[in-house]
Write a protein that holds these residues in place. Sequence first.
Motif, short mmCIF file in Angstrom:
data_model
loop_
_atom_site.label_atom_id
_atom_site.label_comp_id
_atom_site.label_asym_id
_atom_site.label_seq_id
_atom_site.Cartn_x
_atom_site.Cartn_y
_atom_site.Cartn_z
N VAL A 27 0.86 -1.17 0.00
CA VAL A 27 0.00 0.00 0.00
C VAL A 27 0.89 1.23 0.00
O VAL A 27 1.77 1.37 0.86
N GLU A 28 0.70 2.07 -0.97
CA GLU A 28 1.46 3.30 -1.09
C GLU A 28 1.04 4.25 0.04
O GLU A 28 -0.14 4.42 0.30
N PRO A 29 2.01 4.89 0.73
CA PRO A 29 1.62 5.82 1.79
C PRO A 29 0.88 7.03 1.22
O PRO A 29 1.14 7.46 0.10
N GLU A 30 -0.05 7.54 1.99
CA GLU A 30 -0.87 8.66 1.55
C GLU A 30 -0.09 9.97 1.59
O GLU A 30 0.86 10.11 2.36
N ILE A 31 -0.53 10.91 0.80
CA ILE A 31 0.03 12.26 0.82
C ILE A 31 -0.89 13.11 1.67
O ILE A 31 -2.10 13.09 1.51
N PHE A 43 3.23 16.27 2.76
CA PHE A 43 4.00 15.24 3.46
C PHE A 43 3.60 13.87 2.93
O PHE A 43 2.42 13.59 2.74
N LYS A 44 4.61 13.05 2.73
CA LYS A 44 4.37 11.66 2.36
C LYS A 44 5.28 10.80 3.22
O LYS A 44 6.50 10.94 3.17
N ASP A 45 4.66 9.95 4.01
CA ASP A 45 5.39 9.06 4.90
C ASP A 45 6.28 9.84 5.86
O ASP A 45 7.40 9.45 6.17
N GLU A 53 8.44 17.72 -6.31
CA GLU A 53 8.40 16.33 -5.86
C GLU A 53 6.97 15.80 -5.85
O GLU A 53 6.74 14.62 -6.13
N LEU A 54 6.02 16.67 -5.50
CA LEU A 54 4.61 16.27 -5.49
C LEU A 54 4.14 15.90 -6.90
O LEU A 54 3.47 14.89 -7.10
#
Length: 166
Positions: A27-31, A43-45, A53-54
């Motif tokens: 599962v990809e971490p949420e933004i 923020f991501k993770d 970067e976003l």
Amino acid sequence: MKKHIITLFLICFAFGSSFAQNQNTTVEPEIEMKVSLLGYRFFKDGERLTWKELVKTTEAVEEANQLIKKARTQNVIANISAGVGGFMIGFPIGQKSNDYEPMWELAYIGGAILIAGFPFAIKAFNNVNKGIDNYNIAASPSTGYRFQPEMFVINNQNGIGLSLRF
């Protein structure tokens, strides 16, 4: 013969359920987005992301990426209009504080430029919100409802049976 069929069924069920439980889904971490006085923070993770970067992170989800690119452009326009409008408003105020004759027309024009930037800021906020939501929904499929029935083999005084829970 009946005991052999039940035993074979139980062995197949045990192996099938153990294989199903061993499948790992990544599962990809949420933004996450936080809005402060100085702008947006992503923020991501736990790590902070810049706008660049976003945009790069959301390339996997095309619709989210397009919304975030559009929001970035609108945010730049809103920031430029706020800076120019603020300067044009502040310049006559500075003249007045130094006992010079202020050019209030400049402040009026600056106010108009500042007000013209508000729709861009609102559109940028809405688009980046929508884009991040679209990315989070697409990146983590476990957020929605998933039909996962559970099957149990039960044994009681009436005999052996199957129980299915939804």
